[in-house]
Write a protein that holds these residues in place. Sequence first.
Motif, PDB file in Angstrom:
ATOM      1  N   HIS A 170       0.844  -1.183   0.000  1.00 28.24           N
ATOM      2  CA  HIS A 170       0.000   0.000   0.000  1.00 28.24           C
ATOM      3  C   HIS A 170       0.881   1.235   0.000  1.00 28.24           C
ATOM      4  N   VAL A 171       0.502   2.244  -0.763  1.00 31.82           N
ATOM      5  CA  VAL A 171       1.227   3.506  -0.790  1.00 31.82           C
ATOM      6  C   VAL A 171       0.581   4.446   0.219  1.00 31.82           C
ATOM      7  N   ALA A 172       1.359   4.908   1.189  1.00 33.26           N
ATOM      8  CA  ALA A 172       0.843   5.812   2.212  1.00 33.26           C
ATOM      9  C   ALA A 172       1.247   7.252   1.941  1.00 33.26           C
ATOM     10  N   TYR A 173       2.458   7.447   1.404  1.00 31.30           N
ATOM     11  CA  TYR A 173       2.899   8.806   1.107  1.00 31.30           C
ATOM     12  C   TYR A 173       3.921   8.798  -0.014  1.00 31.30           C
ATOM     13  N   VAL A 174       4.092   9.965  -0.625  1.00 30.40           N
ATOM     14  CA  VAL A 174       5.019  10.146  -1.745  1.00 30.40           C
ATOM     15  C   VAL A 174       6.108  11.116  -1.290  1.00 30.40           C
ATOM     16  N   SER A 175       7.358  10.729  -1.507  1.00 30.65           N
ATOM     17  CA  SER A 175       8.470  11.614  -1.154  1.00 30.65           C
ATOM     18  C   SER A 175       9.220  12.007  -2.424  1.00 30.65           C
ATOM     19  N   THR A 176      10.024  13.073  -2.316  1.00 32.82           N
ATOM     20  CA  THR A 176      10.663  13.649  -3.498  1.00 32.82           C
ATOM     21  C   THR A 176      12.021  14.246  -3.163  1.00 32.82           C
ATOM     22  N   ASN A 177      12.818  14.472  -4.206  1.00 27.15           N
ATOM     23  CA  ASN A 177      14.077  15.192  -4.065  1.00 27.15           C
ATOM     24  C   ASN A 177      13.855  16.699  -4.078  1.00 27.15           C
ATOM     25  N   LEU A 178      12.666  17.142  -4.473  1.00 27.27           N
ATOM     26  CA  LEU A 178      12.373  18.571  -4.553  1.00 27.27           C
ATOM     27  C   LEU A 178      12.197  19.147  -3.158  1.00 27.27           C
ATOM     28  N   GLY A 179      12.366  20.434  -3.047  1.00 29.21           N
ATOM     29  CA  GLY A 179      12.244  21.095  -1.752  1.00 29.21           C
ATOM     30  C   GLY A 179      13.614  21.531  -1.280  1.00 29.21           C
ATOM     31  N   VAL A 180      13.633  22.565  -0.515  1.00 24.84           N
ATOM     32  CA  VAL A 180      14.898  23.119  -0.028  1.00 24.84           C
ATOM     33  C   VAL A 180      15.050  22.854   1.466  1.00 24.84           C
ATOM     34  N   GLN A 181      14.620  21.647   1.862  1.00 25.67           N
ATOM     35  CA  GLN A 181      14.722  21.208   3.253  1.00 25.67           C
ATOM     36  C   GLN A 181      14.012  22.160   4.207  1.00 25.67           C
ATOM     37  N   ASN A 182      12.856  22.655   3.789  1.00 22.06           N
ATOM     38  CA  ASN A 182      12.053  23.519   4.649  1.00 22.06           C
ATOM     39  C   ASN A 182      11.001  22.699   5.380  1.00 22.06           C
ATOM     40  N   GLN A 183      11.337  21.445   5.633  1.00 18.91           N
ATOM     41  CA  GLN A 183      10.365  20.545   6.220  1.00 18.91           C
ATOM     42  C   GLN A 183      11.078  19.633   7.207  1.00 18.91           C
TER      43      GLN A 183
ATOM     44  N   LYS B  46      12.478  13.457  -8.844  1.00 17.37           N
ATOM     45  CA  LYS B  46      12.480  12.096  -8.327  1.00 17.37           C
ATOM     46  C   LYS B  46      11.279  11.911  -7.414  1.00 17.37           C
ATOM     47  N   LEU B  47      10.622  10.763  -7.556  1.00 18.44           N
ATOM     48  CA  LEU B  47       9.508  10.404  -6.680  1.00 18.44           C
ATOM     49  C   LEU B  47       9.739   9.008  -6.124  1.00 18.44           C
ATOM     50  N   THR B  48       9.425   8.842  -4.855  1.00 16.91           N
ATOM     51  CA  THR B  48       9.478   7.535  -4.210  1.00 16.91           C
ATOM     52  C   THR B  48       8.137   7.316  -3.525  1.00 16.91           C
ATOM     53  N   PHE B  49       7.587   6.133  -3.693  1.00 14.09           N
ATOM     54  CA  PHE B  49       6.315   5.770  -3.080  1.00 14.09           C
ATOM     55  C   PHE B  49       6.624   4.928  -1.849  1.00 14.09           C
ATOM     56  N   ASN B  50       6.074   5.322  -0.716  1.00 18.65           N
ATOM     57  CA  ASN B  50       6.412   4.692   0.554  1.00 18.65           C
ATOM     58  C   ASN B  50       5.182   4.085   1.206  1.00 18.65           C
ATOM     59  N   ASN B  51       5.398   2.962   1.902  1.00 20.07           N
ATOM     60  CA  ASN B  51       4.267   2.392   2.628  1.00 20.07           C
ATOM     61  C   ASN B  51       4.296   2.876   4.063  1.00 20.07           C
ATOM     62  N   ASN B  52       3.260   2.570   4.808  1.00 19.02           N
ATOM     63  CA  ASN B  52       3.171   3.076   6.168  1.00 19.02           C
ATOM     64  C   ASN B  52       3.638   2.082   7.211  1.00 19.02           C
ATOM     65  N   ALA B  53       4.066   0.904   6.791  1.00 19.42           N
ATOM     66  CA  ALA B  53       4.519  -0.105   7.747  1.00 19.42           C
ATOM     67  C   ALA B  53       5.923   0.203   8.260  1.00 19.42           C
ATOM     68  N   SER B  54       6.753   0.721   7.380  1.00 22.19           N
ATOM     69  CA  SER B  54       8.126   1.030   7.761  1.00 22.19           C
ATOM     70  C   SER B  54       8.528   2.306   7.030  1.00 22.19           C
TER      71      SER B  54
END
Length: 154
Positions: free
Chosen positions: A55-68, A110-118
């Motif tokens: 299951h995909v819980a969230y999407v992460s990316t290389n974009l952003g200037v580390q303001n998170q 870049k996009l990475t699809f992550n599950n919520n288990a780990s």
Amino acid sequence: MTEVEDYLVLSKNSATLTGSTYSWQIPSAYYSDQRSTVCKVQLIQLHHTKGAHHHVAYVSTNLGVQNQFNSQIDGRNVLAVLSNPNNTLSSLQSGGGMTLLTDARPSEVKLTFNNNASPNVAVTPDTFLAVLKFTYYNPKDTTKEFLATYTPTI
């Protein structure tokens, strides 16, 4: 401020897969040199078909200037949290993604699809189509706005 927008429609079929991260090279000719250096990015639509038993819980990316700050993953910014992480076949995300400050006119996404288990376990959807919206503020308005609010201290 006047905003100018670019949209990228990204699919699994046009991506390069390295490990569990999908990447796309964006030609510089795609962007106008009239774009401001002040930019934000948002995942406005995502349709995916889950991988086998993942299951995909969230999407992460290389974009952003580390303001998170996030306690889940290292080295990537969360772009969107899906509202239905236990989806059975597919999920549609529309307009609910986070808005990240990022470098203007990126040459690679870049996009990475992550599950919520780990937190650092990525999954590979069977198929996906993602729409990213880049919003650039008008360079003249941005400069004018910043100068109007900037008061140097002596």
